[in-house]
Design an enzyme around this catalytic site. Structure first.
Site, PDB file in Angstrom:
ATOM      1  N   CYS A  26       3.249  -6.545   9.679  1.00  0.00           N
ATOM      2  CA  CYS A  26       2.932  -5.472   8.732  1.00  0.00           C
ATOM      3  C   CYS A  26       4.280  -5.028   8.213  1.00  0.00           C
ATOM      4  CB  CYS A  26       2.224  -4.323   9.445  1.00  0.00           C
ATOM      5  SG  CYS A  26       2.051  -2.854   8.394  1.00  0.00           S
ATOM      6  N   SER A  60       0.824  -1.207   0.000  1.00  0.00           N
ATOM      7  CA  SER A  60       0.000   0.000   0.000  1.00  0.00           C
ATOM      8  C   SER A  60       0.865   1.268   0.000  1.00  0.00           C
ATOM      9  CB  SER A  60      -0.884   0.011   1.242  1.00  0.00           C
ATOM     10  OG  SER A  60      -0.071   0.054   2.394  1.00  0.00           O
ATOM     11  N   CYS A  77       2.749  -7.170   1.551  1.00  0.00           N
ATOM     12  CA  CYS A  77       1.808  -6.466   2.418  1.00  0.00           C
ATOM     13  C   CYS A  77       0.969  -7.522   3.131  1.00  0.00           C
ATOM     14  CB  CYS A  77       0.929  -5.567   1.544  1.00  0.00           C
ATOM     15  SG  CYS A  77      -0.439  -4.823   2.436  1.00  0.00           S
TER      16      CYS A  77
HETATM   17  N1  DGL Z   1       2.271  -2.672   4.823  1.00  0.00           N
HETATM   18  C1  DGL Z   1       0.995  -3.252   4.906  1.00  0.00           C
HETATM   19  C2  DGL Z   1       0.979  -4.539   5.660  1.00  0.00           C
HETATM   20  O1  DGL Z   1       1.966  -5.236   5.652  1.00  0.00           O
HETATM   21  C3  DGL Z   1      -0.243  -2.484   5.164  1.00  0.00           C
HETATM   22  C4  DGL Z   1      -0.302  -1.146   5.640  1.00  0.00           C
HETATM   23  C5  DGL Z   1      -1.637  -0.520   5.415  1.00  0.00           C
HETATM   24  O2  DGL Z   1      -1.801   0.024   4.333  1.00  0.00           O
HETATM   25  O3  DGL Z   1      -2.491  -0.546   6.321  1.00  0.00           O
HETATM   26  O4  DGL Z   1      -0.016  -4.898   6.258  1.00  0.00           O
END
Ligand code: DGL
Length: 273
Positions: A185, A12, A74
């Site tokens: 995340c 994202s 992600c």
């Molecule tokens: N970097 C993303 C993940 O690993 C998501 C971050 C988001 O857009 O909420 O969950």
């Protein structure tokens, strides 16, 4: 020849760069195409169906870019339905949840593991399912930390308030006595200093980046898709929002020259602007 094509990485926003960095370290001759869907960031609070529709559009764009593998870097997008993405492509595609779980299993001694992530990831139960399959004896303690992504994307990592927020989020996991904490995340490794300070030195922090890059390598090797020449690869960066902020953060994170381009993805046509 497919070998000469690029490794695609999507997220994202800047979080997936933690995975891209590992790919660059472990597979230094591979071309990379990165997509950060900053116009729709954060994914975490959104319904799974909406996240999937964003990922489909990104994948359609990536498929125009001479790629050989897709890494969904992600957790929120992985949790929203890796199996749906796989149905739409013939290329190998991998997410970050299973690699993170495997890395944690390699570290835990007391079999008490914590996982932190966005609300979407935690509420999906995706980590529980993988633990249930790979190590049902592990006690898993999870906690959503929804503000962390915004802290990272808005470059507030060094704001003193962040430590307080982290303490509030992480207290229950400390109390539970986890010896290993999965940063579920891909943005969170950028907050590892604060998270580590709150959890204490005896708790191992797991970023899925290293294990994900290893798995990408295994898949490329097995399919005979590794770049065979020692070239200076091209790394291309695309974002759906304004490119400047992203480029600045990417330069710091990857410690190299990065120029990102904004791409507007509508239902049908990717359009470079
Ligand atoms: N970097 C993303 C993940 O690993 C998501 C971050 C988001 O857009 O909420 O969950």
């Amino acid at each position: 020849m497919d070998k000469y094509k690029a490794v695609a990485v999507l997220d994202s926003g800047v979080g997936g760069l933690t995975v891209a960095k590992e790919i660059i370290r472990q597979l230094p001759f591979e071309h990379i195409v990165y997509f950060g869907d900053t116009a729709h960031m954060p994914y975490g609070p959104r319904p799974a169906g909406q996240v999937r529709s964003f990922v489909y559009r990104i994948m359609d764009f990536l498929l125009t870019q001479q790629i050989k593998i897709i890494i969904v870097a992600c957790n929120a997008a992985t949790a929203a339905g890796l199996e749906y993405y796989r149905e739409r492509v013939t290329l190998p595609l991998l997410g970050v949840i299973e690699p993170g779980v495997r890395a944690a299993l390699g570290q835990t001694r007391n079999r008490k593991v914590g996982v932190i992530g966005t609300s979407g990831t935690i509420e999906s139960g995706a980590y529980q399912r993988v633990f249930q399959r790979l190590a049902p004896d592990v006690a898993l303690f999870s906690r959503a930390c929804p503000l962390f992504v915004l802290v990272v994307e808005n470059e507030l990592v060094h704001n003193p308030e962040v430590y307080r927020v982290a303490e509030e989020y992480l207290q229950p996991l400390k109390k539970a006595g986890v010896d290993t904490l999965i940063l579920g995340c891909t943005h969170y490794p950028l907050l590892a200093e604060v998270i580590g300070a709150v959890m204490g030195p005896e708790v191992k922090l797991i970023s899925s980046a290293e294990e994900t890059a290893q798995e990408a390598r295994r898949i490329l090797e097995e399919k005979e898709l590794l770049q065979p020449r020692e070239i200076s690869p091209v790394h291309r960066f695309y974002v759906s929002g304004p490119a400047r902020n992203f480029s600045q953060m990417a330069v710091k994170l990857l410690e190299k020259e990065v120029r990102a381009f904004q791409v507007v993805l509508d239902e049908e046509t990717p359009l470079l602007v």
